[in-house]
Design an enzyme around this catalytic site. Structure first.
Site, PDB file in Angstrom:
ATOM      1  N   ASP A  29      22.385  20.838  53.798  1.00 30.98           N
ATOM      2  CA  ASP A  29      21.152  20.149  54.258  1.00 30.98           C
ATOM      3  C   ASP A  29      19.891  20.741  53.942  1.00 30.98           C
ATOM      4  OD1 ASP A  29      21.183  17.476  56.723  1.00 30.98           O
ATOM      5  OD2 ASP A  29      19.206  18.609  56.309  1.00 30.98           O
ATOM      6  N   ILE A  30      18.960  20.084  53.607  1.00 27.65           N
ATOM      7  CA  ILE A  30      17.527  20.472  53.253  1.00 27.65           C
ATOM      8  C   ILE A  30      16.720  20.906  54.544  1.00 27.65           C
ATOM      9  CG2 ILE A  30      16.078  18.466  53.382  1.00 27.65           C
ATOM     10  CD1 ILE A  30      14.892  19.170  50.701  1.00 27.65           C
ATOM     11  N   ASN A  85      25.908   9.800  61.455  1.00 33.22           N
ATOM     12  CA  ASN A  85      24.912   9.070  62.426  1.00 33.22           C
ATOM     13  C   ASN A  85      25.026   7.284  61.558  1.00 33.22           C
ATOM     14  OD1 ASN A  85      23.800  10.829  64.088  1.00 33.22           O
ATOM     15  ND2 ASN A  85      22.541  11.686  62.384  1.00 33.22           N
ATOM     16  N   GLY A  91      20.109   7.415  64.421  1.00 31.53           N
ATOM     17  CA  GLY A  91      19.535   8.457  63.463  1.00 31.53           C
ATOM     18  C   GLY A  91      19.660   8.469  62.236  1.00 31.53           C
ATOM     19  N   GLN A  92      20.405   7.439  61.478  1.00 34.06           N
ATOM     20  CA  GLN A  92      20.870   7.452  60.183  1.00 34.06           C
ATOM     21  C   GLN A  92      19.406   7.090  59.245  1.00 34.06           C
ATOM     22  OE1 GLN A  92      23.725   4.702  58.813  1.00 34.06           O
ATOM     23  NE2 GLN A  92      23.954   5.629  56.915  1.00 34.06           N
ATOM     24  N   HIS A  98      27.493   9.863  55.201  1.00 33.68           N
ATOM     25  CA  HIS A  98      27.488  11.581  55.053  1.00 33.68           C
ATOM     26  C   HIS A  98      28.027  12.114  56.417  1.00 33.68           C
ATOM     27  CE1 HIS A  98      23.559  10.184  56.302  1.00 33.68           C
ATOM     28  NE2 HIS A  98      23.311  11.027  56.924  1.00 33.68           N
ATOM     29  N   HIS A 100      27.640  15.269  58.434  1.00 33.61           N
ATOM     30  CA  HIS A 100      27.039  16.720  58.764  1.00 33.61           C
ATOM     31  C   HIS A 100      28.144  17.221  59.657  1.00 33.61           C
ATOM     32  CE1 HIS A 100      22.827  14.851  59.028  1.00 33.61           C
ATOM     33  NE2 HIS A 100      23.464  13.988  59.419  1.00 33.61           N
TER      34      HIS A 100
HETATM   35  P1  5GP Z   1      21.007  11.429  58.779  1.00 33.72           P
HETATM   36  O1  5GP Z   1      19.659  11.472  59.405  1.00 33.72           O
HETATM   37  O2  5GP Z   1      21.002  10.130  57.896  1.00 33.72           O
HETATM   38  O3  5GP Z   1      22.036  11.511  59.585  1.00 33.72           O
HETATM   39  O4  5GP Z   1      20.990  12.644  57.910  1.00 33.72           O
HETATM   40  C1  5GP Z   1      20.183  12.865  56.570  1.00 33.72           C
HETATM   41  C2  5GP Z   1      20.112  14.202  56.550  1.00 33.72           C
HETATM   42  O5  5GP Z   1      20.008  14.374  54.994  1.00 33.72           O
HETATM   43  C3  5GP Z   1      19.138  14.786  57.112  1.00 33.72           C
HETATM   44  O6  5GP Z   1      20.073  16.087  58.256  1.00 33.72           O
HETATM   45  C4  5GP Z   1      18.205  15.434  55.931  1.00 33.72           C
HETATM   46  O7  5GP Z   1      17.635  16.828  56.343  1.00 33.72           O
HETATM   47  C5  5GP Z   1      19.099  15.597  54.857  1.00 33.72           C
HETATM   48  N1  5GP Z   1      18.413  15.472  53.542  1.00 33.72           N
HETATM   49  C6  5GP Z   1      17.493  14.340  53.355  1.00 33.72           C
HETATM   50  N2  5GP Z   1      16.834  14.522  52.391  1.00 33.72           N
HETATM   51  C7  5GP Z   1      17.269  15.428  51.533  1.00 33.72           C
HETATM   52  C8  5GP Z   1      17.468  16.066  50.199  1.00 33.72           C
HETATM   53  O8  5GP Z   1      16.714  15.454  49.383  1.00 33.72           O
HETATM   54  N3  5GP Z   1      18.318  17.159  50.137  1.00 33.72           N
HETATM   55  C9  5GP Z   1      19.193  17.685  50.798  1.00 33.72           C
HETATM   56  N4  5GP Z   1      20.042  18.532  50.520  1.00 33.72           N
HETATM   57  N5  5GP Z   1      19.162  17.174  52.372  1.00 33.72           N
HETATM   58  C10 5GP Z   1      18.495  16.054  52.585  1.00 33.72           C
END
Ligand code: 5GP
Ligand code: ZN
Length: 112
Positions: A29-30, A85, A91-92, A98, A100
């Site tokens: 994760d970034i 999520n 919070g998606q 994906h 986590h």
């Molecule tokens: P969500 O909020 O949809 O459950 O999680 C999305 C996740 O993707 C977040 O934890 C966010 O940090 C990660 N993310 C968003 N953009 C990028 C990216 O360009 N590269 C990587 N490696 N992670 C990302």
């Protein structure tokens, strides 16, 4: 399709790959929320956990086997959390399924 994670799978956007096979892709994760924080995504575009079905659930089971294997390889032992999520209220932010995987610190529950 304008999907960030499809672009990561295609290599159009760089990522720190941990694992890849014909069904899924794992990368860091970034914006890590724990000492270990990686994402596991299906190569097939599935928009979220609400779209898991009898047709694609074999891939999902495989992804959990990958999660256990990668978590072990990264030294997480038997202590890690898997979160997905689904939908904006949960919070998606990225509409590509994906999981986590978080580890390396005490994780509070409930998550809030
Ligand atoms: P969500 O909020 O949809 O459950 O999680 C999305 C996740 O993707 C977040 O934890 C966010 O940090 C990660 N993310 C968003 N953009 C990028 C990216 O360009 N590269 C990587 N490696 N992670 C990302
Ligand atoms: Zn996608």
């Amino acid at each position: 399709m304008d999907c960030l994670f499809c672009k990561i799978i295609a290599g159009e956007i760089p990522s720190k790959k941990i694992y890849e096979d014909e069904l899924c892709y794992a990368f860091y994760d970034i914006e890590p929320q724990a000492p270990v924080h990686f994402l596991v995504i299906p190569k097939e575009h599935i928009s979220g956990a609400n779209k898991i079905s009898e047709e694609n659930c074999g891939t999902i089971g495989h992804m959990f086997a990958v999660i256990a294997k990668v978590a072990k390889e990264l030294g997480c032992g038997n202590d890690f959390r898997v979160v997905t999520n689904c939908g904006p209220m949960a919070g998606q932010a990225v509409a590509h399924l994906h999981f986590h995987v978080l580890a390396g610190r005490n994780l509070s529950w409930p998550p809030g």
